[in-house]
Design an enzyme around this catalytic site. Structure first.
Site, PDB file in Angstrom:
ATOM      1  N   LYS A   1       0.757  -1.078   0.426  1.00  0.00           N
ATOM      2  CA  LYS A   1      -0.078  -0.136  -0.140  1.00  0.00           C
ATOM      3  C   LYS A   1       0.524   1.405   0.151  1.00  0.00           C
ATOM      4  O   LYS A   1       0.164   2.121  -0.664  1.00  0.00           O
ATOM      5  CB  LYS A   1      -0.563   0.125   1.449  1.00  0.00           C
ATOM      6  CG  LYS A   1      -2.036  -1.215   1.303  1.00  0.00           C
ATOM      7  CD  LYS A   1      -2.536  -1.021   2.738  1.00  0.00           C
ATOM      8  CE  LYS A   1      -3.626  -2.249   2.236  1.00  0.00           C
ATOM      9  NZ  LYS A   1      -4.320  -2.519   3.816  1.00  0.00           N
TER      10      LYS A   1
ATOM     11  N   GLN B   1      -4.200  -1.168   9.622  1.00  0.00           N
ATOM     12  CA  GLN B   1      -3.747  -2.233   9.456  1.00  0.00           C
ATOM     13  C   GLN B   1      -4.921  -3.710  10.757  1.00  0.00           C
ATOM     14  O   GLN B   1      -3.904  -3.739  11.349  1.00  0.00           O
ATOM     15  CB  GLN B   1      -2.665  -3.119   9.220  1.00  0.00           C
ATOM     16  CG  GLN B   1      -2.238  -4.529   8.088  1.00  0.00           C
ATOM     17  CD  GLN B   1      -3.297  -4.265   7.118  1.00  0.00           C
ATOM     18  OE1 GLN B   1      -3.107  -3.819   6.572  1.00  0.00           O
ATOM     19  NE2 GLN B   1      -3.106  -5.242   6.501  1.00  0.00           N
TER      20      GLN B   1
ATOM     21  N   ASP C   1     -10.006   3.300   5.047  1.00  0.00           N
ATOM     22  CA  ASP C   1     -10.592   1.827   5.049  1.00  0.00           C
ATOM     23  C   ASP C   1     -12.124   1.645   4.390  1.00  0.00           C
ATOM     24  O   ASP C   1     -12.591   0.746   4.594  1.00  0.00           O
ATOM     25  CB  ASP C   1     -10.138   1.133   5.651  1.00  0.00           C
ATOM     26  CG  ASP C   1      -8.864   0.473   5.204  1.00  0.00           C
ATOM     27  OD1 ASP C   1      -8.666   0.201   4.036  1.00  0.00           O
ATOM     28  OD2 ASP C   1      -7.903   0.228   6.445  1.00  0.00           O
TER      29      ASP C   1
END
Ligand code: NAP
Length: 283
Positions: free
Chosen positions: A53, A97, A120
């Site tokens: 990412k 994450q 996200d």
């Protein structure tokens, strides 16, 4: 029948090129989109995902604010960092994450992220807006799936869509997105899970099957409808390498379009994270 392979890498490259143009336009206004990546612990797979990412961010002009933290990080300390990032004007998106170590309450952390910086799309407010058909930011994997379907000219409207898996990050949000009365959606959606009595009875009716299970080749040939479209989200590490949730060879014989693993949904997930970040920065 031999299915066409939906090339997630190529589609993701298209999206990334478009995101780069949007990021450049922001740069001309003096705004550098910024994404903070928070990784707690040493999980090798998570490190690979975060690294991919970060690399992708650099390629499209997103500044990365990197926060690798030890697995022993106390919950309070992590929440303190999130508060700082919420207040940092250079940070437009925050990515925590998952999974987090067991001593940290994942939900508490996701709720702590400013919904306007929720790259996200996991904050309950953003999930609620998604359900209501008024999304601010959609979770990257489901957003990538919808984008793939649209770019592959797959008609969702009127289609029987069967999603196998009901996680908060894939199954539930993609089901909510594809049932909206909106472009790229308007499907008739069924969601299967471990409580489903006879999964094959559902999957065999699916014009579009989305497998987000986490079990290599859980979906076999006899479970597929001839001519259908298969989106395989699964990423299962096996002795034979990375495998999807669907028996790819069988799907290639039976279906019309199939995503490979790797090279399908994975690259699209990263591309949509970039897109979300630039959108949150105003682009
Ligand atoms: P998850 O949280 O473990 O959820 C899996 C879901 O599948 C659960 O709802 C579970 O049902 C259901 N399930 C498990 N075994 C089943 C079975 N035999 N029959 C029917 N349903 C079954 O997983 P996830 O986070 O959604 O991820 C799913 C897969 O996608 C994993 O392989 C993951 O690595 C991959 N993934 C890929 C990407 C990408 O970017 N490519 C992104 C995210 C995830 P219950 O709810 O009843 O337990």
């Amino acid at each position: 029948m031999t299915a066409a392979v939906i090339d997630g890498k190529a589609l993701a490259q298209e999206v990334r090129s478009e995101v780069k143009v949007r990021a450049l336009a922001l740069a001309e206004e003096g705004i550098t989109p910024g994404l903070a990546t928070v990784l707690v612990g040493e999980d090798p797979a998570s490190r690979v995902y975060v690294g991919a990412k970060q690399k992708a961010c650099a390629e499209v002009g997103i500044k990365v604010w990197d926060y690798p933290l030890p697995s022993s990080t106390p919950e309070d300390e992590l929440l303190g960092l999130i508060a700082d990032l919420n207040a940092n004007e250079g940070v437009h998106g925050i990515l925590v994450q998952l999974p987090l170590p067991e001593h940290i309450d994942e939900q508490k952390v996701l709720v702590a992220v400013d919904p306007l910086k929720d790259a996200d799309g996991f904050h309950p407010m953003n999930l609620g807006r998604l359900l209501a058909g008024d999304p601010l930011v959609a979770p990257a994997t489901p957003a990538g799936i919808q984008e793939m379907l649209m770019r592959s000219n797959v008609e969702v409207s009127g289609a029987e869509v069967v999603v196998v898996g009901r996680s908060n990050i894939v199954g539930k949000p993609i089901a909510a997105m594809l049932l909206q009365k909106a472009p790229g959606a308007n499907g008739t959606v069924t969601v299967c899970h471990t409580g489903t009595r006879d999964i094959a009875q559902h999957t065999v009716r699916a014009d579009i099957l989305i497998a987000a299970i986490g079990r290599a080749h859980a979906i076999t040939g006899p479970m597929l409808k001839p001519g259908s479209v298969v989106i395989d989200v699964g990423m299962n590490r096996t002795e034979d390498g990375l495998k999807g949730d669907v028996d790819f060879d069988a799907a290639m014989e039976i279906c019309s379009q199939v995503t490979p693993v790797p090279g399908g949904v994975g690259p699209m997930t990263i591309a949509m994270l970039l897109s979300n970040t630039v959108m949150l920065a105003g682009g």
